[in-house]
Design a protein around this motif. Structure first.
Motif, short mmCIF file in Angstrom:
data_model
loop_
_atom_site.label_atom_id
_atom_site.label_comp_id
_atom_site.label_asym_id
_atom_site.label_seq_id
_atom_site.Cartn_x
_atom_site.Cartn_y
_atom_site.Cartn_z
N VAL A 123 0.78 -1.15 -0.05
CA VAL A 123 0.11 0.08 0.24
C VAL A 123 0.80 1.24 0.12
CG1 VAL A 123 -0.31 0.08 2.54
CG2 VAL A 123 -2.06 1.19 1.30
N GLY A 124 0.40 2.33 -0.88
CA GLY A 124 1.22 3.50 -0.78
C GLY A 124 0.74 4.25 0.18
N SER A 125 1.94 5.26 0.61
CA SER A 125 1.64 6.15 1.87
C SER A 125 0.98 7.48 1.08
CB SER A 125 2.87 6.76 2.53
OG SER A 125 3.79 7.36 1.81
N LYS A 126 0.04 8.32 1.96
CA LYS A 126 -0.68 9.32 1.60
C LYS A 126 0.65 10.42 1.49
CE LYS A 126 -5.08 9.01 3.64
NZ LYS A 126 -6.04 9.40 4.64
N ALA A 127 1.51 10.41 2.17
CA ALA A 127 2.68 11.42 2.16
C ALA A 127 3.39 11.15 0.61
CB ALA A 127 3.54 11.30 3.40
N GLY A 128 3.76 10.34 0.51
CA GLY A 128 4.37 9.50 -0.98
C GLY A 128 3.45 9.97 -2.18
N ALA A 129 2.15 10.22 -1.95
CA ALA A 129 1.42 10.31 -3.17
C ALA A 129 1.47 11.85 -3.23
CB ALA A 129 -0.04 9.86 -3.11
N ALA A 130 1.18 12.40 -1.97
CA ALA A 130 1.35 13.94 -1.94
C ALA A 130 2.68 14.47 -2.45
CB ALA A 130 0.85 14.30 -0.84
N ALA A 131 3.84 13.86 -1.94
CA ALA A 131 5.16 14.37 -2.50
C ALA A 131 5.38 14.36 -3.78
CB ALA A 131 6.22 13.55 -1.54
N ALA A 132 4.78 13.33 -4.41
CA ALA A 132 4.90 12.79 -5.79
C ALA A 132 4.29 14.08 -6.77
CB ALA A 132 4.67 11.48 -6.30
N ALA A 133 3.17 14.36 -6.16
CA ALA A 133 2.26 15.26 -6.92
C ALA A 133 2.90 16.55 -6.77
CB ALA A 133 0.90 15.25 -6.57
N ALA A 134 3.64 17.01 -5.65
CA ALA A 134 3.95 18.22 -5.32
C ALA A 134 5.69 18.46 -5.50
CB ALA A 134 3.56 18.60 -3.92
N GLY A 135 6.04 17.40 -6.45
CA GLY A 135 7.40 17.53 -6.74
C GLY A 135 8.30 17.34 -5.61
N GLY A 136 7.75 16.51 -4.63
CA GLY A 136 8.78 15.84 -3.36
C GLY A 136 8.45 16.25 -2.07
N LEU A 137 7.42 17.45 -1.96
CA LEU A 137 7.17 17.81 -0.63
C LEU A 137 5.75 17.50 -0.33
CD1 LEU A 137 8.31 21.49 -1.05
CD2 LEU A 137 9.53 19.93 0.20
N SER A 138 5.48 17.27 1.00
CA SER A 138 4.01 17.06 1.43
C SER A 138 3.26 18.11 1.18
CB SER A 138 3.87 16.75 2.87
OG SER A 138 4.54 17.80 3.72
N GLU A 139 1.90 18.22 1.19
CA GLU A 139 1.22 19.42 1.05
C GLU A 139 1.54 20.76 1.95
OE1 GLU A 139 -3.00 18.22 1.36
OE2 GLU A 139 -2.68 16.51 -0.15
N SER A 140 1.72 20.29 3.25
CA SER A 140 2.12 21.31 3.92
C SER A 140 3.50 21.84 4.11
CB SER A 140 1.69 20.94 5.79
OG SER A 140 2.58 19.97 6.00
#
Length: 194
Positions: A123-140
């Motif tokens: 299972v993927g991590s939410k942080a990993g998915a968000a980081a990938a979408a944001a170019g490596g950073l979490s949403e916050s």
């Protein structure tokens, strides 16, 4: 040991054993005295763990140096097969039994691969998915959950009673042992990457 009546050292020697390494794990299997040759290849860990080679093995083996953190032993009032079945349920129990853990997981990415003597749930991590979408950073912009990290989590089951779990920098091993028809004991060992 000479001079002891009715004693032969050959009768009390060490039991032969086969030893195989797989990633950071060492599997030891006694060889029956009546069996001169090694056990069939199908029973060798390297053979029945072969489906886990590749990405799963790399995740379980990364990095080679891990520090032992702790060991816990739990007695459960259930048949050992019920414990294993719960582990293999494809993540259905996670949101209800592991609420904090599930907050960091992208449960829609949960997948299960089944092989003859082992299985892999990932299972993927939410942080990993968000980081990938944001170019490596979490949403916050904050650091990701240290327990889960940004990589997929892997939950590997090896028949009949071994579980290897990898999430973030953590590796934990679980071994379930029957104590009776309605009781079992589960050993948890925790390791952390160095």
């Amino acid at each position: 040991l000479k001079g002891i009546k009715n004693f032969t050292a050959k009768s009390f020697g060490l039991v032969k054993a086969e030893v195989q390494e797989w990633g950071p794990f060492v599997f030891v299997r006694p060889v029956p005295a009546a069996q001169a040759s090694p056990l069939p290849d199908a029973d060798a860990p390297a053979t029945f763990l072969q489906p886990l080679d590749g990405a799963t093995r790399a995740e379980l083996s990364r990095p080679r140096q891990q520090r032992f953190i702790q060991r816990r032993l739990y007695t459960m009032n259930c048949n050992w097969k019920v414990f294993v079945d719960n582990y293999l349920d494809g993540g259905f129990h996670v949101p209800h039994m592991h609420v904090d853990l599930s907050k960091g997981l992208a449960l829609r990415t949960y997948r299960t691969q089944v092989f003859p003597r082992c299985s892999v749930q990932s299972v993927g991590s939410k942080a990993g998915a968000a980081a990938a979408a944001a170019g490596g950073l979490s949403e916050s912009g904050a650091s990701v959950d240290e327990r889960i990290g940004t990589a997929d989590s892997f939950y590997c089951f090896v028949y009949p009673n071994l579980m290897m779990n990898r999430y973030g920098a953590w590796l934990d091993l679980n071994i379930v042992r029957p104590l009776g028809v309605d009781r079992c004991e589960v050993l948890f060992e925790y390791y952390l990457d160095e």
